[in-house]
Design a protein around this motif. Structure first.
Motif, PDB file in Angstrom:
ATOM      1  N   LEU A 117       0.820  -1.206   0.000  1.00  0.00           N
ATOM      2  CA  LEU A 117       0.000   0.000   0.000  1.00  0.00           C
ATOM      3  C   LEU A 117       0.856   1.258   0.000  1.00  0.00           C
ATOM      4  O   LEU A 117       0.509   2.257  -0.624  1.00  0.00           O
ATOM      5  N   ALA A 118       1.984   1.199   0.716  1.00  0.00           N
ATOM      6  CA  ALA A 118       2.881   2.352   0.747  1.00  0.00           C
ATOM      7  C   ALA A 118       3.474   2.614  -0.640  1.00  0.00           C
ATOM      8  O   ALA A 118       3.591   3.761  -1.077  1.00  0.00           O
ATOM      9  N   ARG A 119       3.821   1.540  -1.332  1.00  0.00           N
ATOM     10  CA  ARG A 119       4.375   1.705  -2.683  1.00  0.00           C
ATOM     11  C   ARG A 119       3.317   2.247  -3.644  1.00  0.00           C
ATOM     12  O   ARG A 119       3.608   3.094  -4.489  1.00  0.00           O
ATOM     13  N   ILE A 120       2.103   1.739  -3.498  1.00  0.00           N
ATOM     14  CA  ILE A 120       1.017   2.247  -4.340  1.00  0.00           C
ATOM     15  C   ILE A 120       0.787   3.730  -4.062  1.00  0.00           C
ATOM     16  O   ILE A 120       0.561   4.521  -4.981  1.00  0.00           O
ATOM     17  N   ASP A 121       0.873   4.110  -2.786  1.00  0.00           N
ATOM     18  CA  ASP A 121       0.671   5.517  -2.440  1.00  0.00           C
ATOM     19  C   ASP A 121       1.780   6.382  -3.015  1.00  0.00           C
ATOM     20  O   ASP A 121       1.526   7.502  -3.493  1.00  0.00           O
ATOM     21  N   ARG A 122       3.002   5.904  -2.987  1.00  0.00           N
ATOM     22  CA  ARG A 122       4.111   6.674  -3.573  1.00  0.00           C
ATOM     23  C   ARG A 122       3.913   6.829  -5.083  1.00  0.00           C
ATOM     24  O   ARG A 122       4.152   7.912  -5.640  1.00  0.00           O
ATOM     25  N   ARG A 124       1.031   6.749  -6.593  1.00  0.00           N
ATOM     26  CA  ARG A 124      -0.105   7.658  -6.777  1.00  0.00           C
ATOM     27  C   ARG A 124       0.355   9.113  -6.723  1.00  0.00           C
ATOM     28  O   ARG A 124      -0.050   9.946  -7.542  1.00  0.00           O
ATOM     29  N   LYS A 125       1.224   9.446  -5.758  1.00  0.00           N
ATOM     30  CA  LYS A 125       1.722  10.819  -5.655  1.00  0.00           C
ATOM     31  C   LYS A 125       2.556  11.198  -6.869  1.00  0.00           C
ATOM     32  O   LYS A 125       2.489  12.340  -7.354  1.00  0.00           O
ATOM     33  N   ASP A 128       0.186  11.700  -9.795  1.00  0.00           N
ATOM     34  CA  ASP A 128      -0.589  12.924  -9.565  1.00  0.00           C
ATOM     35  C   ASP A 128       0.260  14.157  -9.849  1.00  0.00           C
ATOM     36  O   ASP A 128      -0.206  15.142 -10.439  1.00  0.00           O
ATOM     37  N   SER A 223      -2.927  -1.365 -10.309  1.00  0.00           N
ATOM     38  CA  SER A 223      -2.196  -0.212  -9.783  1.00  0.00           C
ATOM     39  C   SER A 223      -0.793  -0.167 -10.362  1.00  0.00           C
ATOM     40  O   SER A 223       0.071   0.542  -9.851  1.00  0.00           O
ATOM     41  N   ASN A 248     -10.119   0.876  -4.824  1.00  0.00           N
ATOM     42  CA  ASN A 248      -9.765   2.062  -5.591  1.00  0.00           C
ATOM     43  C   ASN A 248      -8.338   1.949  -6.101  1.00  0.00           C
ATOM     44  O   ASN A 248      -7.438   2.660  -5.639  1.00  0.00           O
ATOM     45  N   LEU A 250      -5.114   2.420  -8.747  1.00  0.00           N
ATOM     46  CA  LEU A 250      -4.657   3.660  -9.373  1.00  0.00           C
ATOM     47  C   LEU A 250      -5.238   3.870 -10.760  1.00  0.00           C
ATOM     48  O   LEU A 250      -5.413   5.012 -11.196  1.00  0.00           O
TER      49      LEU A 250
END
Length: 412
Positions: A117-122, A124-125, A128, A223, A248, A250
């Motif tokens: 999840l942390a990698r997906i969040d990185r 995503r940023k 974005d 993702s 949800n 990416l």
């Protein structure tokens, strides 16, 4: 002449064994390394103590051959299967007998959900920041697509839901179906190929990427950075329907429309024929009602205009004005006649006075006017002016006579 070094010319080549040993010596000096990837293939032979694994990079079409003891696979902290994300520790190894390279692994660790999840969040940023999620880049979905491109698993519930719901809403809908793997190490490559194929088809107006629910690991391909960038490059609008409402990935943020479920995707892509027919009927009724109301309003307005005196009796105003003019003319005529009569009487009075004061009236009373003929017809005013022999003209009421003066009576 100096003989060339061994292996530098066709006259002094290295034998295969020597080259193989040099390669092995060079690879052995690399030491150990930690590597992360997805298991693309796992082969544990029953009669062998070695397990053979193909470890794939999920972001690129590259892989490594892994060998490890069979017990290491059985004792791994997570059940190893195709698509499992793992971290391995091993030493690069070159087998001189077959001339093949592999990574000899002595440790296997699972990638935790938190780390994923942390990698997906990185990622995503990162996407974005590059603007791939910008709402201004979202393309509108056509109202009635001629052909719907559908990417989903073969004979999956998502495929059945989308096609059945879409056909129920609009029976004439057509699909360009591409069945791919929707989880595991090969999913991204197959989905990207299908996406490119449908995007290049001019008959496809919208592309739906659908998959049913699943765990975080199952939805990892959606993702993937490669897939997200490929969706952003598509010229055809893309609708994603991955998992259930809470899911949800990416690709939902990059897609032009994100549907909560595959059923919702079908409703968003294809209009409901019954609902559209009802809407058309309602619009027709509303239009007819609005037209009737407008006609009634205009009729009422015209009736109000016609009821006004100027339109109801358009000659009444003229008649009133004509009567006023008639009265004014009568008054003017009466005043003129009265004025003429008064002036006529005045003229008569003046004429009478003039006649009374004039010489003719005096002559009529027996008087006469005597003029000296030889003196320019001057009026005789004195006897001295008419000595004997003077010709005189005597004017009386009914005419004039000429005579000769015999002188004054005083002279005789």
């Amino acid at each position: 002449m100096t003989e060339p070094a061994q292996g530098k010319s066709p006259d002094n080549p290295w034998p295969v064994r020597s080259v193989a040993m040099m390669v092995k010596d060079w690879i052995d000096r690399l030491g150990t390394v930690w590597v992360e990837g997805q298991i693309a293939q796992l082969n544990v032979r029953p009669n062998s103590g070695t397990a053979y694994i193909t470890l794939r990079d999920p972001a690129a079409d590259m892989s490594l051959q892994i060998t490890c003891p069979r017990d290491l696979v059985y004792n791994a902290p997570v059940k190893l299967a195709e698509g499992t994300q793992v971290i391995m520790h091993g030493r690069p190894n070159f087998f001189v007998g077959r001339g093949s390279f592999s990574l000899r692994v002595n440790q296997i660790r699972a990638v935790g959900i938190g780390e994923l999840l942390a990698r997906i969040d990185r990622l995503r940023k990162l996407l974005d920041a590059e603007g791939l999620f910008d709402p201004r880049l979202k393309r509108p979905i056509p109202f009635l697509p001629s052909t719907v491109g559908l990417i989903t698993g073969r004979a999956s519930a998502a495929e059945k839901d989308i096609m059945s719901v879409a056909e129920a809403r609009w029976p004439a809908v057509r699909f360009a179906l591409r069945n791919t793997i929707v989880q595991g190490p090969s999913a991204v490559a197959q989905i990207v190929d299908a996406l490119r194929d449908l995007d290049g088809d001019p008959a496809v107006d919208v592309i739906v990427l659908a998959r049913g629910g699943g765990s975080v690991e199952d939805l990892l391909p959606f993702s993937d950075e490669t897939l997200c960038r490929e969706i952003a490059k598509c010229s055809t609008p893309v609708v994603t329907a991955i998992g259930h409402e809470p899911d949800n990935p990416l690709c939902d943020l990059v897609a032009d429309v994100r549907a909560a479920t595959p059923t919702d995707a079908a409703k968003r892509v294809v209009p409901d024929a019954a609902a559209e027919q009802a809407l058309v009927t309602d619009l027709c009724q509303r239009s007819a009602r609005a037209l009737r109301n407008w006609v009634h309003r205009e009729q009422h307005h015209v009736s109000q205009l016609r009821s006004r005196p100027v339109l109801a009796q358009p000659l009444a105003a003229l008649d009133a004005r004509a009567e006023e003019i008639y009265r004014a003319r009568a008054t003017a005529r009466r005043d003129v006649i009265r004025l003429l009569e008064a002036e006529t009487r005045g003229v008569s009075h003046l004429s009478a006075r003039l006649a009374t004061l004039g010489p003719a009236a005096t002559l009529a009373r027996g008087y006469a006017v005597v003029q000296v003929v030889s003196d320019g017809m001057a009026v005789l005013r004195s006897t001295a002016d008419a000595p004997a022999g003077t010709r005189l003209r005597i004017r009386v009421a009914d005419g004039a006579i000429t005579t000769v003066s015999e002188g004054s009576d005083e002279a005789h």
